[in-house]
Design a protein around this motif. Structure first.
Motif, mmCIF file in Angstrom:
data_model
loop_
_atom_site.group_PDB
_atom_site.id
_atom_site.type_symbol
_atom_site.label_atom_id
_atom_site.label_comp_id
_atom_site.label_asym_id
_atom_site.label_seq_id
_atom_site.Cartn_x
_atom_site.Cartn_y
_atom_site.Cartn_z
ATOM 1 N N VAL A 93 -7.064 1.471 -5.531
ATOM 2 C CA VAL A 93 -7.183 0.398 -4.549
ATOM 3 C C VAL A 93 -5.774 -0.123 -4.329
ATOM 4 O O VAL A 93 -5.064 -0.425 -5.281
ATOM 5 N N CYS A 94 -5.361 -0.221 -3.066
ATOM 6 C CA CYS A 94 -3.995 -0.652 -2.758
ATOM 7 C C CYS A 94 -3.984 -2.090 -2.246
ATOM 8 O O CYS A 94 -4.854 -2.483 -1.475
ATOM 9 N N ILE A 95 -2.992 -2.843 -2.694
ATOM 10 C CA ILE A 95 -2.836 -4.247 -2.321
ATOM 11 C C ILE A 95 -1.452 -4.421 -1.705
ATOM 12 O O ILE A 95 -0.461 -3.935 -2.243
ATOM 13 N N THR A 96 -1.386 -5.127 -0.573
ATOM 14 C CA THR A 96 -0.111 -5.469 0.042
ATOM 15 C C THR A 96 0.179 -6.929 -0.275
ATOM 16 O O THR A 96 -0.620 -7.809 0.027
ATOM 17 N N TYR A 97 1.338 -7.177 -0.884
ATOM 18 C CA TYR A 97 1.727 -8.521 -1.289
ATOM 19 C C TYR A 97 2.382 -9.267 -0.138
ATOM 20 O O TYR A 97 2.748 -8.673 0.884
ATOM 21 N N LEU A 98 2.545 -10.578 -0.284
ATOM 22 C CA LEU A 98 3.108 -11.418 0.766
ATOM 23 C C LEU A 98 4.519 -10.989 1.158
ATOM 24 O O LEU A 98 4.925 -11.152 2.304
ATOM 25 N N ASP A 99 5.284 -10.439 0.219
ATOM 26 C CA ASP A 99 6.648 -10.018 0.536
ATOM 27 C C ASP A 99 6.689 -8.650 1.220
ATOM 28 O O ASP A 99 7.751 -8.111 1.488
ATOM 29 N N CYS A 109 -0.541 0.153 -5.576
ATOM 30 C CA CYS A 109 -1.874 0.710 -5.755
ATOM 31 C C CYS A 109 -2.245 0.606 -7.228
ATOM 32 O O CYS A 109 -1.427 0.878 -8.106
ATOM 33 N N GLU A 110 -3.447 0.178 -7.472
ATOM 34 C CA GLU A 110 -3.937 -0.017 -8.833
ATOM 35 C C GLU A 110 -5.226 0.774 -9.026
ATOM 36 O O GLU A 110 -5.948 1.039 -8.076
#
Length: 82
Positions: free
Chosen positions: A13-19, A24-25
């Motif tokens: 599962v991939c997450i895009t951070y605010l920066d 991907c985790e």
């Protein structure tokens, strides 16, 4: 408590951070019903051991996405260094 079965023990599962960075985790996909407010609930195996935290899900598909506990620990360590 809600009971379900693990459908996919490890999935990316991939997450895009605010920066703008993306990470991907590995996550656990289960058949638990997830309602609003369930995020952060523990995912416990049949031996009573906490193996993850509920991140989100799809109620209509009866799917829950849980972050593996080891990844939660890594995220907390990373956040504490900022």
């Amino acid at each position: 408590p809600r009971f379900g079965h693990i459908i996919v023990p490890i999935s990316n599962v991939c997450i895009t951070y605010l920066d703008g960075s993306k990470k991907c985790e590995e996550a656990i996909i289960s058949s638990n019903l997830v309602y609003p407010g369930n995020s952060g609930s523990p995912l416990v195996n049949m031996q009573g051991k906490m193996v993850g935290l509920v991140y989100g899900g799809n109620f209509s598909a009866s799917l829950a996405i849980s972050v593996q506990l080891k990844n939660v620990k890594e995220a907390l360590e990373y956040a504490s260094k900022k």
